[in-house]
Design an enzyme around this catalytic site. Structure first.
Site, PDB file in Angstrom:
ATOM      1  CG  ASP A 125      -3.975  -5.564   2.110  1.00  0.00           C
ATOM      2  OD1 ASP A 125      -3.439  -6.077   3.105  1.00  0.00           O
ATOM      3  OD2 ASP A 125      -3.326  -5.084   1.164  1.00  0.00           O
ATOM      4  CG  HIS A 132       4.204  -0.030   2.990  1.00  0.00           C
ATOM      5  ND1 HIS A 132       4.833  -0.471   1.845  1.00  0.00           N
ATOM      6  CD2 HIS A 132       2.888   0.081   2.653  1.00  0.00           C
ATOM      7  CE1 HIS A 132       3.947  -0.636   0.878  1.00  0.00           C
ATOM      8  NE2 HIS A 132       2.765  -0.294   1.337  1.00  0.00           N
ATOM      9  CD  GLU A 198       1.689  -4.142  -0.782  1.00  0.00           C
ATOM     10  OE1 GLU A 198       0.708  -4.427  -0.076  1.00  0.00           O
ATOM     11  OE2 GLU A 198       1.844  -3.029  -1.330  1.00  0.00           O
ATOM     12  CD  GLU A 200      -0.255  -6.927   3.406  1.00  0.00           C
ATOM     13  OE1 GLU A 200      -1.265  -7.152   4.100  1.00  0.00           O
ATOM     14  OE2 GLU A 200      -0.274  -6.249   2.359  1.00  0.00           O
ATOM     15  CG  ASP A 230      -1.578  -7.325  -1.096  1.00  0.00           C
ATOM     16  OD1 ASP A 230      -2.326  -7.820  -1.935  1.00  0.00           O
ATOM     17  OD2 ASP A 230      -1.537  -6.103  -0.830  1.00  0.00           O
ATOM     18  NE  ARG A 234       4.073  -2.504  -5.507  1.00  0.00           N
ATOM     19  CZ  ARG A 234       3.461  -2.561  -4.335  1.00  0.00           C
ATOM     20  NH1 ARG A 234       2.328  -1.909  -4.128  1.00  0.00           N
ATOM     21  NH2 ARG A 234       3.979  -3.272  -3.362  1.00  0.00           N
ATOM     22  CD  GLN A 237      -1.243  -0.233  -5.815  1.00  0.00           C
ATOM     23  OE1 GLN A 237      -0.398  -1.123  -5.937  1.00  0.00           O
ATOM     24  NE2 GLN A 237      -1.562   0.295  -4.663  1.00  0.00           N
ATOM     25  CE  LYS A 250      -2.226  -3.519  -3.381  1.00  0.00           C
ATOM     26  NZ  LYS A 250      -1.069  -3.786  -2.505  1.00  0.00           N
ATOM     27  CB  THR A 254      -3.939 -12.653  -1.396  1.00  0.00           C
ATOM     28  OG1 THR A 254      -4.366 -11.485  -2.096  1.00  0.00           O
ATOM     29  CG2 THR A 254      -3.458 -12.279  -0.008  1.00  0.00           C
ATOM     30  CD  GLU A 360       7.980  -0.175   1.321  1.00  0.00           C
ATOM     31  OE1 GLU A 360       8.201   0.387   2.394  1.00  0.00           O
ATOM     32  OE2 GLU A 360       7.326  -1.242   1.241  1.00  0.00           O
TER      33      GLU A 360
END
Lengths: 419, 419
Positions: A125, A132, A198, A200, A230, A234, A237, A250, A254, A360
């Site tokens: 990834d 971002h 996420e 992607e 993904d 948070r 993480q 993560k 996915t 975000e």
């Protein structure tokens, strides 16, 4: 390039995701049947395993479609990829003689189950979207240190977990993890409270390499693209990622779209990466346009609620292309293999409404977003996320199919047993 | 536990790496022959593929040894692992009736080529040695920030690249990479100048899991252990590793020993992890001793020179066991698979002479170490590194065989082509 008309009428509609120009690769099963390879056309899936068995499709080195994944076709190389598209185009084009023979291999998409389209060898990834990286960096390290010093020089990436990749439609269970908030005295083990997406695009590597490859060679190694979510924890993480990067945050899941859109179908939509803010070293410079103009959106549907589109963006926003990422991936001599999957990194645009993650969109939870019937900072149990994407041609579209997943509640007691 | 005597006399010597107590699993080929599964005994390899073909070895669900890797045996589960050991012990024990029939399946180790013993599904590397983390942290972040805040609470790990794992004896080519020294104005693309080793033990996962597993369950999932050298490009790592961890710095090669020592062979050598400096959360606590007393050493042999042992340490120095690492790996729901490989992290001891990397031994290159005929800060072209390890029993040893690799010069021009 304009629409290639097919005798499958639903493929000729302006808003169809799967016109004859597309021919994306998937794996499906009809009720009670084993999974087989299929190609989407209009509102149908064409059983290409069946076509090959019947001798209507002949691929060099075949049979290549007698397994429920596309890795053998990828392994066979670009000439076979082109031959596959040429033969299918001839069989499905308006006025094709073979119509009667082919028609019995069509299954309505609404009546089949879709499976993982390929065996994922390894999953990497990246963190290659300028907006971002700036947004997240500002939240985590402050505006002055938002962009790490290496960011404009290399596409930053990390190895993910291939075993976590699932196909659209698979439920995603909220993970447990070790958490420690900035004001907590000690860490605790608890369900993730800041579960996120996420948005992607994933590049599917169709050719193996040994030693370093150029950006042009890397581009030629890519078989196609999928939508990719993904899923990201948070809070896990934040506690775990220093100093060696994201790990369990993560690894829950996915999700990818069920269809691999072949690179050939995207050729008319090539577009260049944005201007370089600092010159790249020669080995990462692009010989031509390596991104694609692909409109993307994320829908969030609460349990028993209706969908709100929470983000709209475009793949052309990326700072680094998949070809650059793949070339960088080989600089150390790292062998790449058929079935390797490269996540683009979160695709956020410059506007608030174009941000590709809730982190975000809600600015770390400080500014919850409005959705139909409520608000969201992070995902709640029962939320379904649906990623969609298409490239817009003259009177036709190249779509990926939905990339959806529903968040189901964390286990009450996380400790389970080995299989 | 004492030596189990074998009619293979070389297996009964006090310094033999492969007594009947060991029975490590490998893959070998005799000259001109295809690779087959083998078990080391004394100075021989026993062709267990041949034994199974001949009906001298019967495994439930077999044939399991008709492929040149041990994954099928692993997949078959712990009862088969135990049956394999019991049958081989009976066949090879002193006075065994089957001696004549078995003897024709022995090949002198000196006359065979050893191959990868298993198919690596995915590879994860940890950072779980207290002395190593303190040494490296001090160099990279200063003594006050040496140990990251999470370090005493979770075994920090990152996903590595399975495609980079090679068997002992494979040359390792010095990588190119993007580098930027602290005083450089801009990065450049050049061969790695700070190429290093990391002395580790690798745990081979023999059982799949879905959902979280306990430390005890994780221990039971481990099929065996290998020696592991996590080749590391320190200058590439320094530039790339923030914020998402090591990537190309660790992707050139990871060398493993040709023999997987089964967990059962190591049972007599179990030992506890060191006392906890901070209590662990319950899900990471160990129900019993989960490390092993395994003496380890690293030899460095320059081209046309003689070997210097540059480090001596012991696996019992680790702060976290493989079982703890594997349990942590599953907390997010990450599925684990047969053939997953977990690197322990660098095994450094408290003494300077027990440091498991040149980065630590030469303190970032500031204090070059003396070797026969020269000095070393980092690896030079032509250097061969040989990792060795054994557990010492009463009059016998459990060895791993050498884990060796030679550094060959970087390509003159790194750009190559896809295969």
């Amino acid at each position: 390039m304009s629409l290639i008309r097919s005798w499958v009428e639903s493929a000729n509609l302006a808003e169809a995701e799967f016109p004859l120009n597309n021919l994306p690769c998937g794996v499906f099963s009809a009720e009670g049947e084993e999974p087989r390879c299929g190609v989407a056309i209009g509102s149908f899936v064409l059983d290409v395993t069946g076509l090959e068995e019947a001798g209507l499709l002949v691929l060099e080195g075949g049979p290549l479609l007698d397994v429920p994944f596309w890795n053998e076709v990828m392994e066979a190389g670009p000439e076979v990829w082109a031959a596959l598209r040429a033969q299918l185009t001839a069989l499905l084009a308006e006025g094709a003689d073979a119509r009667d023979a082919v028609e019995e291999h069509l299954f309505p998409l609404a009546q089949v189950t879709l499976h993982m389209p390929f065996l994922v060898a390894e999953y990497t990834d990246f963190y290659a979207g300028r907006h971002h990286a700036t947004n997240v960096g500002t939240m985590f390290r402050g505006a002055e240190n938002a962009l790490p010093p290496n960011w404009l020089h290399i596409p930053i990436g990390y190895n993910g977990r291939a075993s976590s990749v699932v196909v659209s439609g698979t439920d995603v269970r909220r993970p447990w993890g070790q958490l420690k908030g900035p004001n907590d005295a000690a860490p605790r083990f608890a369900p993730c409270a800041r579960f996120d997406l996420e948005l992607e695009l994933g590049a599917v590597v169709g050719r193996a390499s040994e030693g370093m490859v150029s950006v042009a060679e890397a581009d030629a190694m890519i078989f196609g693209y999928v939508l990719l979510n993904d899923w990201s924890a948070r809070d896990i993480q934040a506690w775990e990622y220093q100093p060696l990067g994201p790990f369990q945050a993560k690894a829950t899941a996915t999700t990818i779209s069920p269809w691999i859109v072949m690179r050939a179908a995207l050729e008319p939509f090539r577009t260049a990466t944005p201007p370089r803010e600092l010159p790249l070293l020669p080995h990462l410079q692009e010989p031509g346009p390596m991104l694609y103009d692909i409109a993307l959106e994320v829908g969030l549907t609460p349990e028993a609620g209706s969908e709100t589109v929470i983000a709209r963006t475009n793949y052309r926003e990326m700072y680094y292309s998949a070809a650059q990422q793949l070339a960088h991936h080989t600089t150390s001599g790292c062998p790449m293999n058929v079935g390797d999957l490269l996540g683009s990194g979160t695709i956020s645009g410059p506007e608030k409404s174009s941000r590709g993650s809730l982190l975000e969109l809600s600015w770390g939870g400080k500014e919850p977003i409005e959705i139909t019937g409520g608000q969201r900072s992070f995902l709640e149990d029962g939320d379904t996320l649906t990623l969609r994407g298409h490239a817009q041609g003259q009177g036709y579209r190249i779509g990926f199919g939905a990339c959806a997943g529903k968040v189901v509640p964390a286990h009450q007691n996380p400790s389970g047993a080995g299989r």
